[in-house]
Design a protein around this motif. Structure first.
Motif, PDB file in Angstrom:
ATOM      1  N   THR A   1      13.443-122.316 -37.761  1.00 33.53           N
ATOM      2  CA  THR A   1      13.221-120.912 -38.071  1.00 33.53           C
ATOM      3  C   THR A   1      13.507-120.163 -36.897  1.00 33.53           C
ATOM      4  OG1 THR A   1      11.485-121.234 -39.680  1.00 33.53           O
ATOM      5  CG2 THR A   1      11.739-119.301 -38.799  1.00 33.53           C
ATOM      6  N   ALA A   2      13.160-120.516 -35.855  1.00 35.95           N
ATOM      7  CA  ALA A   2      12.949-119.690 -34.183  1.00 35.95           C
ATOM      8  C   ALA A   2      14.546-119.523 -33.948  1.00 35.95           C
ATOM      9  CB  ALA A   2      12.429-120.232 -33.205  1.00 35.95           C
ATOM     10  N   ILE A   3      15.408-120.249 -34.180  1.00 35.87           N
ATOM     11  CA  ILE A   3      16.957-120.060 -33.623  1.00 35.87           C
ATOM     12  C   ILE A   3      17.811-119.717 -34.982  1.00 35.87           C
ATOM     13  CG2 ILE A   3      16.763-121.969 -32.069  1.00 35.87           C
ATOM     14  CD1 ILE A   3      18.631-123.445 -33.708  1.00 35.87           C
ATOM     15  N   ASN A   4      17.034-119.321 -36.020  1.00 34.77           N
ATOM     16  CA  ASN A   4      17.623-118.640 -37.342  1.00 34.77           C
ATOM     17  C   ASN A   4      18.888-119.423 -37.772  1.00 34.77           C
ATOM     18  OD1 ASN A   4      17.785-116.631 -38.944  1.00 34.77           O
ATOM     19  ND2 ASN A   4      19.140-115.196 -37.913  1.00 34.77           N
ATOM     20  N   LEU A   5      18.915-120.690 -37.981  1.00 29.20           N
ATOM     21  CA  LEU A   5      19.852-121.544 -38.680  1.00 29.20           C
ATOM     22  C   LEU A   5      20.075-121.099 -40.076  1.00 29.20           C
ATOM     23  CD1 LEU A   5      19.840-125.018 -37.438  1.00 29.20           C
ATOM     24  CD2 LEU A   5      21.062-123.086 -36.782  1.00 29.20           C
ATOM     25  N   ALA A   6      19.189-120.003 -40.504  1.00 28.32           N
ATOM     26  CA  ALA A   6      19.497-119.547 -42.117  1.00 28.32           C
ATOM     27  C   ALA A   6      20.685-118.793 -41.985  1.00 28.32           C
ATOM     28  CB  ALA A   6      18.389-118.964 -42.656  1.00 28.32           C
ATOM     29  N   ASP A   7      21.131-118.304 -40.827  1.00 31.57           N
ATOM     30  CA  ASP A   7      21.944-117.410 -40.631  1.00 31.57           C
ATOM     31  C   ASP A   7      22.966-117.987 -39.468  1.00 31.57           C
ATOM     32  OD1 ASP A   7      24.137-115.387 -40.336  1.00 31.57           O
ATOM     33  OD2 ASP A   7      22.905-113.976 -39.944  1.00 31.57           O
ATOM     34  N   PRO A   8      24.164-118.981 -39.953  1.00 34.12           N
ATOM     35  CA  PRO A   8      24.724-119.475 -38.792  1.00 34.12           C
ATOM     36  C   PRO A   8      25.446-118.329 -37.734  1.00 34.12           C
ATOM     37  CG  PRO A   8      25.103-120.599 -40.600  1.00 34.12           C
ATOM     38  CD  PRO A   8      24.527-119.304 -40.996  1.00 34.12           C
ATOM     39  N   ASP A   9      25.919-117.375 -38.195  1.00 34.11           N
ATOM     40  CA  ASP A   9      26.416-116.341 -37.435  1.00 34.11           C
ATOM     41  C   ASP A   9      25.639-115.794 -36.452  1.00 34.11           C
ATOM     42  OD1 ASP A   9      28.976-116.849 -38.265  1.00 34.11           O
ATOM     43  OD2 ASP A   9      28.870-115.288 -39.920  1.00 34.11           O
TER      44      ASP A   9
END
Length: 543
Positions: A331-339
């Motif tokens: 969650t902290a590195i926001n892999l939900a949004d690869p861009d």
């Protein structure tokens, strides 16, 4: 919260079919680029480590007996039998990080000697018959996206290896609109299957992350699980029937949706990974294409509370179409949004864990499930984040594989693994695998970032999917091998399964044998001996 309903022009599943060109992922016209935030996160230095170009990889001369090649040409025609250098490279191994690193290093020792392209089920039968007579190993090939060594057979004792590319078996054979089933040829790519079915108003609903490159036969042979499995089911749950070509003849299974006529032989073929023969046709359940779709995000304080909420939905409902939970690190590195990897997004600014939930169907039914599920998530401690995080995941989910190439180029090792267990063991399993990976890679002098998410849930349990990122060592293949062995040992020690949807291949074979035990293994070997007495079908894979 704002409702989002897709129009066809914004449907992220309406992709072009990607014909993968090793050793890089995807369409060469849309190369992956490392986001600046992600580059800073992993300490990329901007140097290029692309390795040997595919055209410069040295291959051994084809080792097929002349009589076998001549017989194959007689059946298929010269145009459909090739030992072209690029064709052999493009059918070498799959897309695990070790596969790609080996090819980048100039190692193509697993390249097939011939690539053949059958145009019918009968062609496949003849290929298997010829190869059995001449003791040539046979590897089925659809999209080539295996990440467990499933396309690298043990060629010891064989007179050569033939890759059977099913690309010409790419038809939609039949739609039964009364039963809501569709019969598809095995070489049909997932993207093209959806395109053909959407034209009739239907969908399979199977969207693995390899969707742009994978095919129907591969889905069946590996028990694939798509990212919408909560709503549509795994591929093995969707399959109603199959046709299998074997060296001994044709095996057709699935005469009715359910039956008490002995064990369900569909389940014997599903997950067989080419070890018993080559799947040429699959009949699947289809559903009306959804008229309404909405994806949203929820925040939980920690992974355990998020997992408890997912368990409540899986056991007592209502079940969304998509349901996934990222741990604190992911969650902290926001892999939900690869861009936006590494960005300070609204969904992650407060820490905690992100849950992505998606609902599809007719508007009234989908919204009813959404509202009811929202109450469950809220009661479990979730905080609604609106549609932003869900939409970021929805529109970006098929771009994530493109990130691996620039990471490898920058000297970063990135790889994934997955497993599945019961809810009561989930916390221990996550801790054990994380510790095993961390310890093994730290001991190698490359401390890792280990991320985890739940992407497939069931009443009794859930899958865990790990992503590992760390600097590459001097020998990154050996570096990852040691970490993978440690993770496999941790999975086995906690009583979990060695794989949930990546399949067994060669990489998980020893762990799989330990998992099922000698008697079960002997039973499967007896099936192989019956269907493939010469042992030419993907030798060393699964068994």
């Amino acid at each position: 919260m704002k409702i989002h309903a897709d129009s066809p022009s914004t449907d992220e599943t309406a992709l072009p079919v990607v014909h993968l060109r090793r050793p890089r992922w995807g369409d060469p016209e849309t190369p992956g680029e490392l986001p600046a935030a992600a580059a800073a996160l992993v300490g990329a230095d901007g140097s290029e480590r692309r390795g040997v170009a595919p055209d410069d990889v040295v291959l051994d001369d084809p080792a097929i007996p002349p009589a076998a090649r001549s017989a194959l040409v007689d059946v298929l025609g010269e145009a459909n039998v090739t030992d072209d250098h690029r064709a052999r490279i493009d059918h070498t191994r799959g897309y695990s990080t070790p596969d790609i690193l080996a090819l980048r290093g100039g190692d193509a020792c697993d390249a097939p000697d011939l690539v053949v392209s059958p145009g019918s089920h009968d062609d496949v039968l003849r290929i298997l018959e010829i190869c059995a007579v001449h003791h040539v190993a046979v590897v089925p090939f659809t999209g080539g996206t295996s990440v467990v060594g499933g396309l690298a057979p043990d060629r010891t004792g064989f007179a050569g290896v033939v890759s059977v590319d099913l690309a010409r078996l790419d038809g939609l054979v039949e739609i039964d609109e009364i039963s809501r089933t569709a019969t598809l040829q095995a070489g049909l790519r997932g993207v093209r299957a959806e395109e053909l079915l959407r034209a009739k108003g239907y969908t399979i609903g199977h969207f693995p992350q390899s969707y742009a490159g994978a095919g129907i036969g591969g889905y069946a042979a590996t028990r694939s699980a798509g990212q919408s499995s909560a709503g549509y089911g795994r591929f093995d749950e969707i399959v109603e029937g199959l046709t299998l070509a074997t060296p001994r003849g044709t095996m057709t299974v699935g005469t009715a949706p359910k039956s008490a006529a002995g064990p369900d032989l569909r389940q014997l073929v599903l997950g067989s990974e080419g070890a018993f023969g080559i799947i040429t046709e699959v009949t699947v359940r289809v559903r009306p294409a959804p008229a309404h779709r909405v994806f949203e995000g929820w925040r939980f304080d920690d992974f355990d509370s998020g997992a408890t909420a997912l368990r409540a939905l899986a056991q007592d409902g209502p079940m969304p179409t998509v349901l996934r939970l990222s741990d604190e690190t992911e969650t902290a590195i926001n892999l939900a949004d690869p861009d936006g990897a590494g960005a300070d997004a609204d969904a992650t600014a407060q820490g905690g864990c992100l849950v992505v939930v998606g609902y599809e169907g007719q508007r009234q039914e989908a919204e009813a499930r959404r509202n009811a599920a929202g109450r469950v998530l809220e009661q479990a401690g979730g905080v609604g984040l609106g549609t932003g995080p869900g939409e970021a995941w929805r529109t970006g989910r098929f771009r994530a594989p493109y990130l691996r190439d620039p990471l490898l180029d920058a000297g970063v090792l990135v790889e994934t693994l997955e497993t599945v267990t019961y809810w009561s063991r989930l916390t221990d399993l996550k801790a054990a695998v994380t510790a095993a990976l961390t310890d093994a890679l730290t001991e190698a002098g490359t401390p890792p970032l280990v991320m985890c998410h739940i992407s497939h849930v069931y009443p009794a349990g859930a899958s865990l999917y790990f992503t590992v990122v760390c600097p590459q060592a001097d020998d990154p293949i050996a570096q990852w091998s040691a970490a993978k062995i440690a993770a496999n040992d941790a999975i086995g020690a906690t009583g979990a399964s060695i794989t949930h949807h990546h399949a067994v291949g060669r990489d998980h074979r020893a762990a799989y044998h330990d998992e099922i035990g000698e008697l079960a293994l002997a039973s499967l070997r007896a099936v192989k001996q019956t269907l493939d007495p010469e042992g030419v079908c993907n030798p060393g894979i699964l068994l």
